[in-house]
Write a protein that holds these residues in place. Structure first.
Motif, short mmCIF file in Angstrom:
data_model
loop_
_atom_site.label_atom_id
_atom_site.label_comp_id
_atom_site.label_asym_id
_atom_site.label_seq_id
_atom_site.Cartn_x
_atom_site.Cartn_y
_atom_site.Cartn_z
N TYR A 336 0.71 -1.10 0.02
CA TYR A 336 -0.01 0.19 -0.10
C TYR A 336 0.96 1.37 0.02
O TYR A 336 2.08 1.10 0.38
N SER A 337 0.21 2.39 -0.30
CA SER A 337 0.88 3.55 -0.51
C SER A 337 0.10 4.74 0.20
O SER A 337 -1.16 4.63 -0.15
N ASN A 338 0.38 5.52 0.98
CA ASN A 338 -0.22 6.90 1.75
C ASN A 338 0.37 7.87 1.23
O ASN A 338 1.69 7.78 1.23
N GLY A 339 -0.35 9.03 0.74
CA GLY A 339 0.34 10.14 0.21
C GLY A 339 -0.53 11.54 0.27
O GLY A 339 -1.73 11.22 0.51
N ALA A 340 -0.11 12.57 0.26
CA ALA A 340 -0.61 13.89 0.14
C ALA A 340 0.46 14.67 -0.33
O ALA A 340 1.68 14.63 -0.40
N SER A 341 -0.29 15.64 -0.94
CA SER A 341 0.44 16.74 -1.60
C SER A 341 -0.40 18.11 -1.60
O SER A 341 -1.55 18.24 -1.44
N VAL A 342 0.43 19.13 -1.46
CA VAL A 342 -0.25 20.63 -1.60
C VAL A 342 0.64 21.42 -2.40
O VAL A 342 1.79 21.46 -2.57
N GLU A 343 -0.16 22.22 -3.03
CA GLU A 343 0.29 23.11 -4.26
C GLU A 343 -0.29 24.42 -3.85
O GLU A 343 -1.62 24.67 -4.07
N ASP A 344 0.62 25.65 -4.18
CA ASP A 344 0.08 26.77 -4.28
C ASP A 344 0.40 27.45 -5.51
O ASP A 344 1.62 27.60 -5.75
N GLU A 345 -0.76 27.96 -6.38
CA GLU A 345 -0.39 28.93 -7.54
C GLU A 345 -0.64 30.19 -7.00
O GLU A 345 -1.52 30.77 -6.79
N TRP A 346 0.40 30.94 -7.23
CA TRP A 346 0.71 32.19 -6.84
C TRP A 346 0.89 33.14 -7.94
O TRP A 346 1.64 33.19 -8.78
N SER A 347 -0.33 33.92 -8.22
CA SER A 347 -0.08 34.97 -9.53
C SER A 347 0.54 36.08 -8.95
O SER A 347 -0.17 37.02 -8.38
N LEU A 348 1.86 36.17 -9.16
CA LEU A 348 2.54 37.35 -8.80
C LEU A 348 1.97 38.84 -9.84
O LEU A 348 2.23 39.77 -9.15
N SER A 349 1.74 38.49 -10.83
CA SER A 349 1.33 39.43 -11.89
C SER A 349 0.49 38.89 -12.95
O SER A 349 0.66 37.80 -13.25
N ASP A 350 0.13 39.50 -13.88
CA ASP A 350 -0.25 38.87 -15.19
C ASP A 350 0.94 38.26 -16.01
O ASP A 350 0.69 37.49 -16.81
N GLU A 351 1.89 38.70 -15.91
CA GLU A 351 3.28 38.08 -16.48
C GLU A 351 3.94 37.00 -15.68
O GLU A 351 4.74 36.27 -16.33
N ASN A 352 3.53 36.92 -14.56
CA ASN A 352 4.33 35.70 -13.62
C ASN A 352 3.45 35.06 -12.92
O ASN A 352 2.70 35.46 -11.81
N LEU A 353 3.56 33.63 -12.84
CA LEU A 353 2.95 32.66 -12.05
C LEU A 353 3.78 31.74 -11.28
O LEU A 353 4.81 31.03 -12.20
N LEU A 354 3.86 31.80 -10.10
CA LEU A 354 4.70 31.00 -9.31
C LEU A 354 3.96 29.76 -8.79
O LEU A 354 2.86 29.74 -7.93
N ARG A 355 4.50 28.65 -8.95
CA ARG A 355 3.98 27.46 -8.04
C ARG A 355 4.72 27.04 -7.47
O ARG A 355 6.06 26.64 -7.49
N LEU A 356 4.24 26.58 -5.97
CA LEU A 356 5.04 25.87 -4.87
C LEU A 356 4.38 24.54 -4.72
O LEU A 356 3.02 24.39 -4.50
N ALA A 357 5.06 23.38 -4.62
CA ALA A 357 4.45 22.23 -4.12
C ALA A 357 5.34 21.20 -3.27
O ALA A 357 6.25 21.27 -3.47
N TYR A 358 4.48 20.61 -2.32
CA TYR A 358 5.21 19.74 -1.29
C TYR A 358 4.55 18.23 -1.70
O TYR A 358 3.45 18.15 -1.57
N HIS A 359 5.24 17.23 -1.71
CA HIS A 359 4.70 15.88 -1.87
C HIS A 359 5.28 15.12 -0.53
O HIS A 359 6.32 15.14 -0.41
N PHE A 360 4.25 14.27 -0.02
CA PHE A 360 4.73 13.14 0.81
C PHE A 360 4.02 11.81 0.59
O PHE A 360 3.08 11.73 0.29
N LYS A 361 5.12 10.65 0.64
CA LYS A 361 4.59 9.44 0.12
C LYS A 361 4.94 8.28 1.17
O LYS A 361 6.32 8.32 1.15
N GLN A 362 4.25 7.60 1.41
CA GLN A 362 4.83 6.29 2.07
C GLN A 362 4.58 4.97 1.40
O GLN A 362 3.40 4.95 1.04
N ASP A 363 5.67 4.41 1.22
CA ASP A 363 5.30 3.17 0.36
C ASP A 363 5.68 1.85 1.08
O ASP A 363 6.79 1.88 1.93
#
Length: 668
Positions: A336-363
């Motif tokens: 079995y695997s348990n996991g989770a992730s969180v992602e933040d799409e941050w619109s800094l401006s109309d010209e710039n999109l920043l994405r931050l992501a964290y992943h955790f997975k237990q196998d």
């Protein structure tokens, strides 16, 4: 079949292209479960960038690609392979296997914890809205282990108050006997602020018949292929809440149950063969996904629990009624695997999109053979990623991404009759990844792309701890494999009905895992081997895809040239990929009738590293005739392997001969 949004759907909409160029992708876009998508996106978060490919449900049904492996063989840059000794469908994406290009379901990783593989013959395609294949330059927000890219299976999202499809059919051999059947159904309802999607499928094969050109030998006498049965059942369910135009909250469930025989070796090279059967190949995925608009931020969450149950029985003979030899056994996996992730799409401006992501997975991998205790293994993997899309001008976009991955071996055990259960040393590993891409929209019909990506993959539990039936010693300190990808791509709409997509690519792989012979003093029963990070390899290639319409005929063609080189030892061949691979189709609708012919073609490939086993090149032709009634009912009759070609993906494991299909599909 091929789709890159910024130069594809945009150009099609702007130019008003006729059916045959972008029709399939445009028509099925609305029923795609978009919350499950993962891709490199532009600075406004609206269009996908990169050289990814999309295969939609209409195309999969059109060419009767009922399993994931056969469906992926339609995608440019991907070739189907067979692990014949295990009766498994596999694919290579630009020369990278499934350990290096993992499988996702609606953005959730579903590859097997123990060895990173998945038998694609057990994954049916009836419930999918489309498949997305990212190569080399893939979004950092996928998480770890995407050394060569990623394959994402997207389920359906209904768009009407009530909609669905029901289908089924029979397969028949040359002598008129029915040797298999299939039935599937998908139902959905969208009520505005909530929706529900459900589906089921049943795919059964009693056996397949070999080509009349196959010459029998001591292992296989021809006709019905020995031990070639398979049955796969699947149910899936998803419910979603959409309280407003921007937010979505979903819970999904999928259960697949499979069993299969393992056709024995039927070539002229090996002196022995395996008599194996797989009574159980079951997988369950439960997941929750959400997307919440927080003004300049969009928060995406995923959580999942994925299980894999497997049993393998090895017998003494072709009657499968005795297990007395030392080579015979009964083996069970319960993973079995348990996991989770969180992602933040941050619109800094109309010209710039920043994405931050964290992943955790237990196998967690648990295994035992009959009469032995269970052995336990556990890995925990984490990843932190950043990806920035910046519009340098109206036509030019820069994408930069970095990530850091960490794997911690928490538990590992081995068993021997002389020592009993023994705790093995754990292993830790870190890796860094980075990529940069430039995307230039020359005009409404033309896009150029250039990218460089440095990606990694952690060694699996099997790589690090398997004794390989007493012939190897473990190596818990294995490091990750790394690859550097270079790509130059070009996409253009040619006139009103044609589309061209081309890519030149190169990948340099280092720290490649290889089985190394160990001196007699290092192992208890020499000779033995150990997995080590010793090899280097290089992949050079070219992809071409051309789709369009001419004089009422829809045409599609794609071609792959692939040159893989073992830079550490050119005497050891890299296996299971042909140098040349192509697909072509020709179809036409005349009133209610539809006629189509397609061809899968590949040059020879090596299936053993010493070069003694070679699967020769082939061209296999399929043909089909269909009629659509009022109300949406489609009836079809077709022939697969029209000329009864004797061919194989792995030496000694011949594929089915000529097979007839009779089937129907009703959409509403």
């Amino acid at each position: 079949m091929r789709h890159t949004s910024i130069g594809g759907l945009f150009a099609a909409a702007a130019l008003g292209l006729a059916p045959g160029a972008f029709t399939v992708a445009a028509e099925t876009e609305s029923n795609v479960f978009e919350l499950g998508q993962i891709s490199v996106i532009d600075s406004k978060g609206e269009s996908s960038l990169g050289g990814s490919d999309t295969l939609d449900s209409e195309t999969m049904r059109k060419y009767d690609r009922e399993t994931l492996g056969k469906a992926l063989n339609l995608v440019p840059g991907v070739n189907l392979s067979r692990v014949g000794a295990r009766n498994e469908q596999m694919v290579y994406v630009r020369g990278f296997d499934l350990r290096q290009v993992p499988i996702f379901l609606d953005g959730i990783p579903v590859y097997v914890p123990y060895d990173g593989y998945a038998d694609l013959g057990r994954f049916t395609t009836f419930e999918l809205s489309r498949i997305e294949v990212a190569k080399g330059f893939s979004s950092m927000t996928y998480g770890p282990n995407t050394l060569g890219g990623a394959i994402n299976l997207l389920t359906r999202k209904p768009v009407k108050a009530f909609e669905g499809e029901i289908g089924g059919g029979l397969s028949l051999t040359d002598d008129g006997e029915s040797n298999g059947n299939r039935v599937y159904a998908n139902l959905g309802s969208n009520q505005g602020n909530w929706y529900m999607q459900a589906g089921m499928s049943y795919l059964d094969q009693d056996y397949f018949r070999l080509s009349d050109d196959y010459r029998g030998n001591a292992f296989e006498d021809g006709g019905r292929r020995d031990n070639s049965y398979a049955t796969d059942r699947k149910i899936n369910f998803k419910v979603g809440l959409t309280p407003n135009d921007s937010d979505e909250y979903v819970v999904g469930y999928q259960r697949q149950e499979g069993e299969k025989g393992n056709p024995p070796y039927a070539g002229d090279t090996l002196s022995s063969t395996r008599y194996w059967q797989w009574p159980t190949w079951d997988k369950t995925s439960v997941y929750a996904s959400s997307s919440t608009d927080l003004g300049a931020h969009r928060l995406k969450l995923r959580a999942y629990h994925d299980t894999y149950e497997n049993s393998l029985y090895a017998y003494d003979n072709a009657r499968y009624d005795s297990q007395t030899r030392t080579s015979s056994f009964r083996s069970w996996y319960d993973d079995y695997s348990n996991g989770a992730s969180v992602e933040d799409e941050w619109s800094l401006s109309d010209e710039n999109l920043l994405r931050l992501a964290y992943h955790f997975k237990q196998d967690v991998h648990r295994e035992h053979d009959g009469g032995e205790p269970w052995q336990h293994f556990e890995d925990r993997t984490q990843s932190l990623a950043l990806e920035d899309s910046h519009a340098l001008s109206e036509r030019l976009t820069l994408v930069v991404g970095v990530s850091h991955d960490q794997r911690d071996g928490r538990e590992a055990q081995s068993y021997a009759k002389t020592t009993g259960l023994v705790d093995e040393e754990g292993g830790k590993n870190h890796s860094n990844n980075a990529q940069v891409g430039l995307f230039f929209q020359q005009d409404e019909a033309t896009q150029w792309r250039a990218s460089v990506a440095r990606k990694s993959r952690f060694a699996t539990i099997k790589d690090r701890y398997s004794y390989r039936m007493g012939t190897a010693i473990p190596n818990p300190d294995l490091k990750s494999e790394h690859a550097t990808h270079f790509e130059l791509g070009y996409q253009r709409a040619l006139g009103e009905t044609w589309k061209l997509d081309a890519a030149l690519f190169r990948s340099d792989i280092d720290d490649l895992l290889q089985s190394v012979r160990i001196d007699a003093g290092a192992c208890s029963s020499p000779p033995c081997s150990q997995m080590q990070n010793v090899d280097k390899a290089r992949v050079n290639g070219l992809e071409l895809a051309l789709d369009g319409a001419f004089l009422g005929w829809d045409m599609a063609f794609n071609y792959l040239y692939l040159d893989r080189t073992n830079r550490s030892d050119d005497r050891v061949r890299l296996t299971d990929t042909p140098r040349h691979k192509a697909f072509a189709s020709l179809s036409r609708e005349i009133g209610r009738w539809r006629l189509q012919t397609s061809a899968d073609m590949a040059s020879r490939r090596y299936t053993s590293t010493d070069g003694l086993q070679v699967a020769h090149g082939f061209a296999v032709i399929d043909s089909k005739l269909g009629y659509r009634f009022d109300g949406g009912l489609l009836l079809e009759a077709g022939v697969q392997n029209l000329f009864d070609r004797d061919y194989e993906y792995s030496e000694g494991y011949p594929e089915p001969g000529r097979t007839y299909l009779v089937q129907g599909n009703l959409t509403f």
